[in-house]
Write a protein that holds these residues in place. Structure first.
Motif, PDB file in Angstrom:
ATOM      1  N   ALA A 303      54.603 -19.700 -53.784  1.00  0.00           N
ATOM      2  CA  ALA A 303      55.765 -18.882 -53.422  1.00  0.00           C
ATOM      3  C   ALA A 303      57.037 -19.466 -54.021  1.00  0.00           C
ATOM      4  O   ALA A 303      57.940 -18.728 -54.442  1.00  0.00           O
ATOM      5  CB  ALA A 303      55.895 -18.810 -51.899  1.00  0.00           C
ATOM      6  N   GLY A 304      57.105 -20.798 -54.088  1.00  0.00           N
ATOM      7  CA  GLY A 304      58.278 -21.432 -54.670  1.00  0.00           C
ATOM      8  C   GLY A 304      58.455 -21.126 -56.140  1.00  0.00           C
ATOM      9  O   GLY A 304      59.572 -21.215 -56.674  1.00  0.00           O
ATOM     10  N   ARG A 305      57.360 -20.749 -56.821  1.00  0.00           N
ATOM     11  CA  ARG A 305      57.442 -20.444 -58.251  1.00  0.00           C
ATOM     12  C   ARG A 305      57.851 -19.009 -58.530  1.00  0.00           C
ATOM     13  O   ARG A 305      58.059 -18.652 -59.703  1.00  0.00           O
ATOM     14  CB  ARG A 305      56.097 -20.741 -58.922  1.00  0.00           C
ATOM     15  N   ILE A 306      57.960 -18.194 -57.486  1.00  0.00           N
ATOM     16  CA  ILE A 306      58.419 -16.815 -57.704  1.00  0.00           C
ATOM     17  C   ILE A 306      59.811 -16.812 -58.335  1.00  0.00           C
ATOM     18  O   ILE A 306      60.120 -15.980 -59.194  1.00  0.00           O
ATOM     19  CB  ILE A 306      58.407 -16.034 -56.367  1.00  0.00           C
ATOM     20  N   ASP A 307      60.649 -17.765 -57.918  1.00  0.00           N
ATOM     21  CA  ASP A 307      62.008 -17.841 -58.459  1.00  0.00           C
ATOM     22  C   ASP A 307      62.030 -18.211 -59.931  1.00  0.00           C
ATOM     23  O   ASP A 307      63.074 -18.074 -60.586  1.00  0.00           O
ATOM     24  CB  ASP A 307      62.833 -18.865 -57.666  1.00  0.00           C
ATOM     25  N   GLU A 308      60.909 -18.692 -60.467  1.00  0.00           N
ATOM     26  CA  GLU A 308      60.848 -19.076 -61.881  1.00  0.00           C
ATOM     27  C   GLU A 308      60.423 -17.922 -62.786  1.00  0.00           C
ATOM     28  O   GLU A 308      60.450 -18.060 -64.009  1.00  0.00           O
ATOM     29  CB  GLU A 308      59.847 -20.227 -62.047  1.00  0.00           C
ATOM     30  N   LEU A 309      60.006 -16.801 -62.196  1.00  0.00           N
ATOM     31  CA  LEU A 309      59.559 -15.667 -63.011  1.00  0.00           C
ATOM     32  C   LEU A 309      60.711 -15.083 -63.824  1.00  0.00           C
ATOM     33  O   LEU A 309      61.853 -15.029 -63.367  1.00  0.00           O
ATOM     34  CB  LEU A 309      58.954 -14.577 -62.126  1.00  0.00           C
ATOM     35  N   LYS A 310      60.361 -14.611 -65.015  1.00  0.00           N
ATOM     36  CA  LYS A 310      61.335 -13.971 -65.900  1.00  0.00           C
ATOM     37  C   LYS A 310      60.764 -12.642 -66.379  1.00  0.00           C
ATOM     38  O   LYS A 310      59.538 -12.465 -66.439  1.00  0.00           O
ATOM     39  CB  LYS A 310      61.650 -14.868 -67.099  1.00  0.00           C
ATOM     40  N   PRO A 311      61.630 -11.691 -66.738  1.00  0.00           N
ATOM     41  CA  PRO A 311      61.125 -10.424 -67.279  1.00  0.00           C
ATOM     42  C   PRO A 311      60.171 -10.672 -68.450  1.00  0.00           C
ATOM     43  O   PRO A 311      60.419 -11.525 -69.303  1.00  0.00           O
ATOM     44  CB  PRO A 311      62.407  -9.710 -67.742  1.00  0.00           C
ATOM     45  N   GLY A 312      59.077  -9.932 -68.452  1.00  0.00           N
ATOM     46  CA  GLY A 312      58.071 -10.074 -69.494  1.00  0.00           C
ATOM     47  C   GLY A 312      56.931 -10.990 -69.128  1.00  0.00           C
ATOM     48  O   GLY A 312      55.900 -11.010 -69.816  1.00  0.00           O
ATOM     49  N   ASP A 313      57.062 -11.783 -68.048  1.00  0.00           N
ATOM     50  CA  ASP A 313      55.980 -12.670 -67.626  1.00  0.00           C
ATOM     51  C   ASP A 313      54.780 -11.859 -67.139  1.00  0.00           C
ATOM     52  O   ASP A 313      54.937 -10.763 -66.590  1.00  0.00           O
ATOM     53  CB  ASP A 313      56.445 -13.602 -66.502  1.00  0.00           C
ATOM     54  N   ARG A 314      53.596 -12.442 -67.321  1.00  0.00           N
ATOM     55  CA  ARG A 314      52.366 -11.796 -66.873  1.00  0.00           C
ATOM     56  C   ARG A 314      52.029 -12.255 -65.465  1.00  0.00           C
ATOM     57  O   ARG A 314      52.047 -13.461 -65.170  1.00  0.00           O
ATOM     58  CB  ARG A 314      51.209 -12.095 -67.818  1.00  0.00           C
ATOM     59  N   VAL A 315      51.690 -11.309 -64.593  1.00  0.00           N
ATOM     60  CA  VAL A 315      51.343 -11.591 -63.196  1.00  0.00           C
ATOM     61  C   VAL A 315      50.003 -10.928 -62.896  1.00  0.00           C
ATOM     62  O   VAL A 315      49.812  -9.744 -63.172  1.00  0.00           O
ATOM     63  CB  VAL A 315      52.422 -11.061 -62.224  1.00  0.00           C
ATOM     64  N   LEU A 316      49.066 -11.708 -62.349  1.00  0.00           N
ATOM     65  CA  LEU A 316      47.771 -11.170 -61.940  1.00  0.00           C
ATOM     66  C   LEU A 316      47.792 -10.881 -60.451  1.00  0.00           C
ATOM     67  O   LEU A 316      48.124 -11.751 -59.647  1.00  0.00           O
ATOM     68  CB  LEU A 316      46.650 -12.176 -62.247  1.00  0.00           C
ATOM     69  N   VAL A 317      47.434  -9.656 -60.063  1.00  0.00           N
ATOM     70  CA  VAL A 317      47.267  -9.283 -58.663  1.00  0.00           C
ATOM     71  C   VAL A 317      45.765  -9.173 -58.407  1.00  0.00           C
ATOM     72  O   VAL A 317      45.092  -8.320 -58.986  1.00  0.00           O
ATOM     73  CB  VAL A 317      47.969  -7.952 -58.335  1.00  0.00           C
ATOM     74  N   ALA A 318      45.232 -10.084 -57.568  1.00  0.00           N
ATOM     75  CA  ALA A 318      43.785 -10.171 -57.355  1.00  0.00           C
ATOM     76  C   ALA A 318      43.433  -9.768 -55.932  1.00  0.00           C
ATOM     77  O   ALA A 318      44.053 -10.223 -54.973  1.00  0.00           O
ATOM     78  CB  ALA A 318      43.293 -11.594 -57.626  1.00  0.00           C
ATOM     79  N   GLU A 319      42.428  -8.922 -55.802  1.00  0.00           N
ATOM     80  CA  GLU A 319      41.929  -8.508 -54.497  1.00  0.00           C
ATOM     81  C   GLU A 319      40.432  -8.778 -54.427  1.00  0.00           C
ATOM     82  O   GLU A 319      39.742  -8.711 -55.445  1.00  0.00           O
ATOM     83  CB  GLU A 319      42.223  -7.025 -54.229  1.00  0.00           C
ATOM     84  N   SER A 320      39.947  -9.070 -53.235  1.00  0.00           N
ATOM     85  CA  SER A 320      38.532  -9.403 -53.063  1.00  0.00           C
ATOM     86  C   SER A 320      37.698  -8.197 -52.664  1.00  0.00           C
ATOM     87  O   SER A 320      36.487  -8.318 -52.498  1.00  0.00           O
ATOM     88  CB  SER A 320      38.376 -10.502 -52.016  1.00  0.00           C
ATOM     89  N   CYS A 321      38.334  -7.049 -52.488  1.00  0.00           N
ATOM     90  CA  CYS A 321      37.590  -5.846 -52.118  1.00  0.00           C
ATOM     91  C   CYS A 321      37.906  -4.734 -53.108  1.00  0.00           C
ATOM     92  O   CYS A 321      38.754  -4.876 -53.984  1.00  0.00           O
ATOM     93  CB  CYS A 321      37.934  -5.406 -50.694  1.00  0.00           C
ATOM     94  N   THR A 322      37.232  -3.608 -52.952  1.00  0.00           N
ATOM     95  CA  THR A 322      37.462  -2.450 -53.819  1.00  0.00           C
ATOM     96  C   THR A 322      37.742  -1.238 -52.944  1.00  0.00           C
ATOM     97  O   THR A 322      37.011  -0.264 -52.948  1.00  0.00           O
ATOM     98  CB  THR A 322      36.233  -2.172 -54.707  1.00  0.00           C
ATOM     99  N   HIS A 323      38.827  -1.324 -52.144  1.00  0.00           N
ATOM    100  CA  HIS A 323      39.117  -0.263 -51.187  1.00  0.00           C
ATOM    101  C   HIS A 323      39.748   0.948 -51.873  1.00  0.00           C
ATOM    102  O   HIS A 323      40.197   0.875 -53.020  1.00  0.00           O
ATOM    103  CB  HIS A 323      40.066  -0.793 -50.105  1.00  0.00           C
ATOM    104  N   HIS A 324      39.794   2.038 -51.134  1.00  0.00           N
ATOM    105  CA  HIS A 324      40.464   3.252 -51.607  1.00  0.00           C
ATOM    106  C   HIS A 324      41.960   3.000 -51.757  1.00  0.00           C
ATOM    107  O   HIS A 324      42.605   2.459 -50.858  1.00  0.00           O
ATOM    108  CB  HIS A 324      40.225   4.396 -50.608  1.00  0.00           C
TER     109      HIS A 324
END
Length: 447
Positions: A303-324
């Protein structure tokens, strides 16, 4: 106030509670060995059911098959039936690769050795891989009704494995009970004992659960984290008041005194935070899961590294299920929108779901993971370890949302260790500050 007391034994005994466990809460046992080592026969003997296809033809089992079942007296487990380690051809090698990948999800491994065939380099390689990944492994000698391993070879196996191999016959039933006892004895300590919320409350405490009706949940049901939290509170002897977000304030007014704890869905964190008295500890289901399934301090560092993000950075959103996916889905819509607004420019998002988890993590600046209710703790810690090895920070949904809404310190208020966690987070920011100033200086000089 939340009373910090020792966890009370769950009523009804371990088996009665765990019998209702979801797949992610079960002990995951991988059955591994060469083709025709007797893997499927052993599964049927352990469960006393015909749950696995048995055939004399090598290679009958092709891909890993997950079977949730009750294994008495162990309790609820997931048996993972795998392909033979000596499978042939290009397709066979792909099957072997998938079988080896099962080790990332297994809490323990039953490594089968055909007593009529003996030890080989296939078993040696898996044993070494189990050691490297700190997986408890039991050597199981199968088909002992057809032949016995010489004493000298048996002693060599005992030395290699660090414990006595269990000799079993799926035909006669010899050794099956002994194998069950060995599973109980050598299962990883504490695999089913990590508290969800019960260690944060005492009997008779009143806890308010704020549970919006999730559009992604099946009709007529709550989502799994809400159900499990409610059950854990009831097992503890606490009293739970369940309400939707728009009725939360009215629910508080009807209580004769303040609750000891409020737990909310992270998506309504801001609203519930505003309506919760400052003296009442507040957290979310997802943050409880961050501690329950993963490594909360590590996710706080993410969470502390969120402040280091810059436009154009790649972010992975990972989920463990395959819900609707709902129209305003948390993983594909809300969190990307909130992160983009925080950064002040577009980010490049990628998504993964289900059992798949990317191997090329180095390309991402941040991983935002769901609570992980559909995977076990072993798999979650494995994913966190992969991210750590790649040098990529990880944060989960609840921690991320609390950070973005400026209420992270309060969302950690129920946890006794919160002060030290936040101190570590502040220390990390202080270490990064010179790097920020240096980067800014270099940028200005370039201009």
């Amino acid at each position: 106030m939340v009373r910090k007391t020792g966890a009370m034994p769950r009523t009804g005994g371990k088996v009665m509670v765990l019998r209702r466990a979801s797949r992610g809460e079960r002990l995951h046992i991988a059955i591994m060995g060469r083709r025709n080592a007797g893997k499927s026969s052993l599964i049927n003997a352990l469960t006393n059911q015909e749950v696995a296809l048995v055939s004399p033809v090598p290679g009958t089992t092709t891909d890993p098959v997950y079977k949730s079942m009750e294994l008495l007296p162990v309790g609820p487990v997931v048996i993972i039936d795998t392909a033979g380690l000596d499978d042939l051809g290009d397709l066979g090698q792909l099957r072997v690769k998938r079988s080896r990948h099962v080790l990332s999800r297994a809490d323990m491994v039953l490594l089968l050795v055909d007593a009529t065939a003996g030890w080989s380099h296939y078993e040696a390689e898996i044993l070494q891989q189990c050691r490297e990944n700190a997986r408890p492994v039991l050597l199981v000698l199968t088909k002992v009704d057809l032949g016995r391993v010489p004493a000298s070879e048996l002693e060599s196996m005992r030395i290699l494995a660090g414990r006595e191999p269990v000799q079993v016959s799926a035909v006669t039933g010899e050794g099956v009970h002994q194998l069950k006892l060995a599973i109980i004895q050598h299962a990883p300590p504490g695999w089913d004992e990590q508290p969800l919320v019960s260690d944060l409350v005492a009997p008779q405490d009143v806890v308010v659960l704020v549970t919006p009706i999730d559009a992604a949940a099946p009709k007529g049901r709550l989502i799994l984290p809400q159900v499990q939290t409610l059950r854990d509170l009831l097992d503890r002897g606490a009293m739970a008041l369940v309400t939707r977000e728009h009725q939360f304030k009215q629910a508080l007014e009807r209580l004769s005194g303040p609750p000891c704890l409020v737990i909310t869905d992270s998506q309504v964190f801001a609203q519930v935070n505003a309506d919760t008295p400052a003296t009442v500890p507040l957290t979310s289901f997802s943050i409880l899961y961050a501690r329950y399934k993963g490594d909360l301090p590590m996710l706080l560092r993410g969470a502390g590294r969120i402040d280091e993000l810059k436009p154009g950075d790649r972010v992975l959103v990972a989920e463990s299920c395959t819900h609707h996916r709902a129209e305003d889905d948390i993983g594909t819509v809300k969190i990307p929108r909130w992160l983009t607004g925080r950064v002040g420019g577009p980010l490049r998002f990628a998504w993964s779901s289900g059992s798949g988890f990317p191997g090329d993590l180095e390309q991402y600046r941040l991983i935002v993971h769901c609570g992980g209710c559909m995977i076990n703790r072993r798999e979650m810690t494995y994913r966190l370890a992969l991210a750590q090895a790649a040098g990529v920070p990880v944060v989960n949904y609840g921690v991320c949302i609390a950070k973005l809404q400026g209420i992270l310190p309060r969302a950690l208020s129920p946890f006794p260790e919160a002060a030290s966690w936040l101190a570590g987070l502040s220390h990390m920011r202080a270490e990064l500050e010179p790097e920020r100033r240096e980067t800014k200086h270099v940028g200005e000089a370039s201009v």
